[in-house]
Motif scaffolding. Structure first.
Motif, mmCIF file in Angstrom:
data_model
loop_
_atom_site.group_PDB
_atom_site.id
_atom_site.type_symbol
_atom_site.label_atom_id
_atom_site.label_comp_id
_atom_site.label_asym_id
_atom_site.label_seq_id
_atom_site.Cartn_x
_atom_site.Cartn_y
_atom_site.Cartn_z
ATOM 1 N N ILE A 1 0.843 -1.204 0.000
ATOM 2 C CA ILE A 1 0.000 0.000 0.000
ATOM 3 C C ILE A 1 0.872 1.244 0.000
ATOM 4 O O ILE A 1 1.841 1.332 0.760
ATOM 5 C CB ILE A 1 -0.932 0.009 1.223
ATOM 6 C CG1 ILE A 1 -1.868 -1.208 1.179
ATOM 7 C CG2 ILE A 1 -1.750 1.295 1.279
ATOM 8 C CD1 ILE A 1 -2.780 -1.324 2.368
ATOM 9 N N MET A 2 0.540 2.183 -0.852
ATOM 10 C CA MET A 2 1.206 3.488 -0.815
ATOM 11 C C MET A 2 0.210 4.528 -0.354
ATOM 12 O O MET A 2 -0.912 4.603 -0.868
ATOM 13 C CB MET A 2 1.760 3.874 -2.179
ATOM 14 C CG MET A 2 2.467 5.231 -2.142
ATOM 15 S SD MET A 2 3.445 5.603 -3.609
ATOM 16 C CE MET A 2 4.947 6.241 -2.829
ATOM 17 N N THR A 3 0.611 5.315 0.635
ATOM 18 C CA THR A 3 -0.211 6.421 1.108
ATOM 19 C C THR A 3 0.546 7.728 0.893
ATOM 20 O O THR A 3 1.750 7.725 0.645
ATOM 21 C CB THR A 3 -0.565 6.273 2.598
ATOM 22 O OG1 THR A 3 0.647 6.333 3.370
ATOM 23 C CG2 THR A 3 -1.260 4.943 2.866
ATOM 24 N N GLY A 4 -0.165 8.830 1.009
ATOM 25 C CA GLY A 4 0.496 10.116 0.874
ATOM 26 C C GLY A 4 -0.373 11.156 0.193
ATOM 27 O O GLY A 4 -1.599 11.083 0.233
ATOM 28 N N ILE A 5 0.291 12.114 -0.445
ATOM 29 C CA ILE A 5 -0.389 13.268 -1.005
ATOM 30 C C ILE A 5 -0.232 13.307 -2.517
ATOM 31 O O ILE A 5 0.704 12.729 -3.075
ATOM 32 C CB ILE A 5 0.146 14.576 -0.391
ATOM 33 C CG1 ILE A 5 1.644 14.729 -0.668
ATOM 34 C CG2 ILE A 5 -0.137 14.596 1.107
ATOM 35 C CD1 ILE A 5 2.264 16.001 -0.143
ATOM 36 N N ALA A 6 -1.157 13.995 -3.180
ATOM 37 C CA ALA A 6 -1.147 14.095 -4.639
ATOM 38 C C ALA A 6 -1.896 15.344 -5.069
ATOM 39 O O ALA A 6 -2.612 15.972 -4.273
ATOM 40 C CB ALA A 6 -1.786 12.852 -5.263
ATOM 41 N N ALA A 7 -1.739 15.694 -6.341
ATOM 42 C CA ALA A 7 -2.523 16.781 -6.929
ATOM 43 C C ALA A 7 -3.832 16.215 -7.453
ATOM 44 O O ALA A 7 -3.865 15.121 -8.014
ATOM 45 C CB ALA A 7 -1.740 17.438 -8.059
ATOM 46 N N ARG B 1 -9.749 10.722 -20.010
ATOM 47 C CA ARG B 1 -10.677 11.810 -19.673
ATOM 48 C C ARG B 1 -11.237 11.710 -18.257
ATOM 49 O O ARG B 1 -11.734 12.695 -17.715
ATOM 50 C CB ARG B 1 -11.828 11.842 -20.672
ATOM 51 C CG ARG B 1 -12.711 10.606 -20.685
ATOM 52 C CD ARG B 1 -13.769 10.686 -21.779
ATOM 53 N NE ARG B 1 -14.623 9.515 -21.828
ATOM 54 C CZ ARG B 1 -15.687 9.344 -21.053
ATOM 55 N NH1 ARG B 1 -16.030 10.288 -20.196
ATOM 56 N NH2 ARG B 1 -16.416 8.251 -21.137
ATOM 57 N N ALA B 2 -11.136 10.511 -17.634
ATOM 58 C CA ALA B 2 -11.667 10.339 -16.279
ATOM 59 C C ALA B 2 -10.609 10.555 -15.194
ATOM 60 O O ALA B 2 -10.871 10.284 -14.019
ATOM 61 C CB ALA B 2 -12.276 8.947 -16.133
ATOM 62 N N THR B 3 -9.423 11.049 -15.566
ATOM 63 C CA THR B 3 -8.331 11.241 -14.606
ATOM 64 C C THR B 3 -8.785 12.065 -13.403
ATOM 65 O O THR B 3 -9.405 13.110 -13.557
ATOM 66 C CB THR B 3 -7.135 11.940 -15.283
ATOM 67 O OG1 THR B 3 -6.684 11.142 -16.378
ATOM 68 C CG2 THR B 3 -5.990 12.134 -14.299
ATOM 69 N N ILE B 4 -8.442 11.583 -12.196
ATOM 70 C CA ILE B 4 -8.812 12.298 -10.978
ATOM 71 C C ILE B 4 -7.612 12.898 -10.255
ATOM 72 O O ILE B 4 -7.770 13.790 -9.413
ATOM 73 C CB ILE B 4 -9.591 11.392 -9.998
ATOM 74 C CG1 ILE B 4 -8.740 10.186 -9.554
ATOM 75 C CG2 ILE B 4 -10.913 10.948 -10.616
ATOM 76 C CD1 ILE B 4 -9.385 9.352 -8.460
ATOM 77 N N GLY B 5 -6.380 12.401 -10.545
ATOM 78 C CA GLY B 5 -5.231 12.901 -9.821
ATOM 79 C C GLY B 5 -3.923 12.684 -10.551
ATOM 80 O O GLY B 5 -3.838 11.880 -11.491
ATOM 81 N N ILE B 6 -2.892 13.409 -10.106
ATOM 82 C CA ILE B 6 -1.550 13.326 -10.689
ATOM 83 C C ILE B 6 -0.540 13.328 -9.546
ATOM 84 O O ILE B 6 -0.653 14.134 -8.608
ATOM 85 C CB ILE B 6 -1.266 14.514 -11.619
ATOM 86 C CG1 ILE B 6 -2.346 14.611 -12.710
ATOM 87 C CG2 ILE B 6 0.115 14.399 -12.248
ATOM 88 C CD1 ILE B 6 -2.276 15.898 -13.527
ATOM 89 N N ASP C 1 -3.369 19.708 -3.412
ATOM 90 C CA ASP C 1 -3.374 20.888 -4.289
ATOM 91 C C ASP C 1 -3.942 20.472 -5.639
ATOM 92 O O ASP C 1 -4.346 19.324 -5.838
ATOM 93 C CB ASP C 1 -1.969 21.486 -4.440
ATOM 94 C CG ASP C 1 -0.980 20.498 -5.037
ATOM 95 O OD1 ASP C 1 -1.153 20.128 -6.212
ATOM 96 O OD2 ASP C 1 -0.022 20.101 -4.341
ATOM 97 N N PHE C 2 -3.928 21.416 -6.600
ATOM 98 C CA PHE C 2 -4.492 21.138 -7.922
ATOM 99 C C PHE C 2 -3.485 21.367 -9.051
ATOM 100 O O PHE C 2 -3.866 21.633 -10.189
ATOM 101 C CB PHE C 2 -5.750 21.980 -8.149
ATOM 102 C CG PHE C 2 -6.862 21.616 -7.206
ATOM 103 C CD1 PHE C 2 -7.587 20.443 -7.381
ATOM 104 C CD2 PHE C 2 -7.152 22.432 -6.108
ATOM 105 C CE1 PHE C 2 -8.596 20.099 -6.496
ATOM 106 C CE2 PHE C 2 -8.167 22.090 -5.225
ATOM 107 C CZ PHE C 2 -8.885 20.921 -5.415
ATOM 108 N N ALA C 3 -2.184 21.261 -8.746
ATOM 109 C CA ALA C 3 -1.111 21.349 -9.749
ATOM 110 C C ALA C 3 -1.202 22.624 -10.581
ATOM 111 O O ALA C 3 -1.047 22.610 -11.805
ATOM 112 C CB ALA C 3 -1.133 20.122 -10.661
ATOM 113 N N ASP C 4 -1.456 23.750 -9.899
ATOM 114 C CA ASP C 4 -1.532 25.039 -10.585
ATOM 115 C C ASP C 4 -0.614 26.034 -9.873
ATOM 116 O O ASP C 4 0.003 25.698 -8.852
ATOM 117 C CB ASP C 4 -2.981 25.539 -10.638
ATOM 118 C CG ASP C 4 -3.609 25.681 -9.263
ATOM 119 O OD1 ASP C 4 -2.852 25.824 -8.268
ATOM 120 O OD2 ASP C 4 -4.845 25.621 -9.160
#
Length: 403
Positions: free
Chosen positions: A223-229, A334-339, A368-371
């Motif tokens: 399992i990987m946990t953590g933060i993402a955009a 098109r369904a991408t939710i995160g990066i 965040d939202f990568a902006d």
């Protein structure tokens, strides 16, 4: 590795055992003086080696029970709430007790030593312990769950706040710092979990460490946990995202068209295991766990309620603050939710470890939202929601092999 010693005295024998263990590099040693205290220890923790005297009291202060050690072992065999030690070593100074218990130990593949004068078996004991520890060192590295984070601060810190009674675990010739702990699964079975953070961010480090973890610790779940955009209008700050599938958004061909560079994407997607996909989708739809996780956070948090999203998450080699690149990535799915930067490496390593390898699950929360407005304000909250949700899944949802 963890060792439990059960003996009602701390005499020459126990001092000798402790010294040998210390010389062999074993530091996690617990000494209790009664059957009651041993049962309490075995309820809470998993031990690789149990060393016990056959003559022990039921409780501290009671009369010595000449059959106390064997009664304790029978209790361990019959009580499913107790964590069975991997192997057992009995020691007694009484010849009659040695003779009567020899067959009991031999039938189970355990060792029983006669120490008539308290010192004669030192060399034999040293040899036996050295042999057992050489074998158990590999066994003790095995775990049920391995949790990886990219960052030591914030992300790993959130994992180490989970109630797993963490202790440090140092591996020879490895630069990473590992921690091991235990938790109770949905069937009331104690499970072993190990965690670490990556030496650097990114897919290369994630794949390398994950491959090592799969081969060394043989976990059932990685399992990987953590933060993402997150992708705006798809998810909110703090929301929990489950990668299904994951891919490298930078995979493809960079060419020139009409005098301008053009990127032609050609991603390979790694899917979430079907049973995990169905389980995570069910949890997301029912909103299980999220309200309590949200309420338990006492610091600054968003005004909106917490949610879980199961969907495509792209991994890349750079930290993004560019909405144009985000749109390029969204065009790949098109369904991408995160990066983020590691999920594809973790899921790829698990996927290529074969049928006997772990099921991989990436649980990352939106910070965040990568902006250009990207900042660190929500990292701690996002790391918290990610780790807490993963822990709820471990405790209450995942099916483990018996044993």
């Amino acid at each position: 590795m963890n060792v439990l010693i059960v003996d009602d005295q701390y005499d020459g024998k126990i001092k000798s055992v402790s010294r040998i263990l210390r010389d062999l590099g074993v530091s996690n040693v617990k000494h209790v003086m009664s059957s009651f205290d041993a049962i309490s220890a075995l309820t809470k923790n998993r031990y690789d080696l149990l060393i016990l005297d056959l003559h022990i009291p039921q409780r501290l202060g009671d009369e010595i029970d000449s059959d106390g050690g064997r009664s304790l072992l029978q209790r361990i065999e019959l009580d499913p709430k107790l964590n069975r030690p991997t192997t057992i070593l009995g020691i007694t100074a009484q010849r009659d007790a040695f003779s009567s218990a020899q067959a009991f130990f031999a039938d189970r593949g355990w060792t029983l030593l006669l120490d008539a004068d308290g010192s004669a078996i030192h060399d034999q004991l040293n040899t036996i312990l050295a042999t057992q520890i050489a074998h158990l060192t590999k066994v003790s590295q095995e775990c049920d769950v391995f949790i990886i984070t990219a960052l030591a601060h914030t992300e790993l810190e959130a994992v180490l706040k989970l109630p797993c009674t963490w202790t440090s675990l140092k591996l020879l010739d490895r630069p990473e710092v590992y921690y091991e702990g235990t938790f109770m699964d949905r069937d009331g079975q104690s499970r072993k979990v190990i965690t670490t953070s990556l030496p650097t961010m990114g897919m290369a480090a994630a794949a390398a460490i994950s491959a090592f973890v799969c081969a060394t610790f043989t976990p059932q779940y990685l399992i990987m946990t953590g933060i993402a955009a997150g992708i705006p209008n798809k998810v909110n700050l703090g929301d929990i995202m489950i990668a299904a599938p994951s891919w490298d958004w930078g995979s493809g061909k960079l060419t020139v068209k009409d005098g301008k560079p053009q990127f032609l994407s050609s991603p390979v997607q790694v899917p979430l295991a079907p049973e995990l996909h169905a389980l995570m989708s069910s949890i997301a739809a029912s909103k299980r766990y999220v309200d309590q996780i949200y309420l338990n956070w006492k610091n600054k948090k968003p005004t909106h309620q917490l949610a879980v999203h199961v969907g495509p998450i792209a991994s890349g080699a750079v930290v993004l603050e560019d909405p144009a690149t985000v749109e390029l990535i969204r065009a790949q799915h098109r369904a991408t939710i995160g990066i983020e930067m590691e999920a594809f490496g973790v899921m790829t390593a698990a996927y290529y470890s074969g049928n006997g390898g772990p099921k991989a699950l990436v649980v990352k929360s939106v910070c965040d939202f990568a902006d250009p407005n990207k900042n660190d304000d929500w990292q701690e909250y996002a790391a918290y929601t990610s780790a807490q949700f993963a822990f709820e899944i471990l405790k209450s949802e995942l099916a483990f092999d018996k044993g």
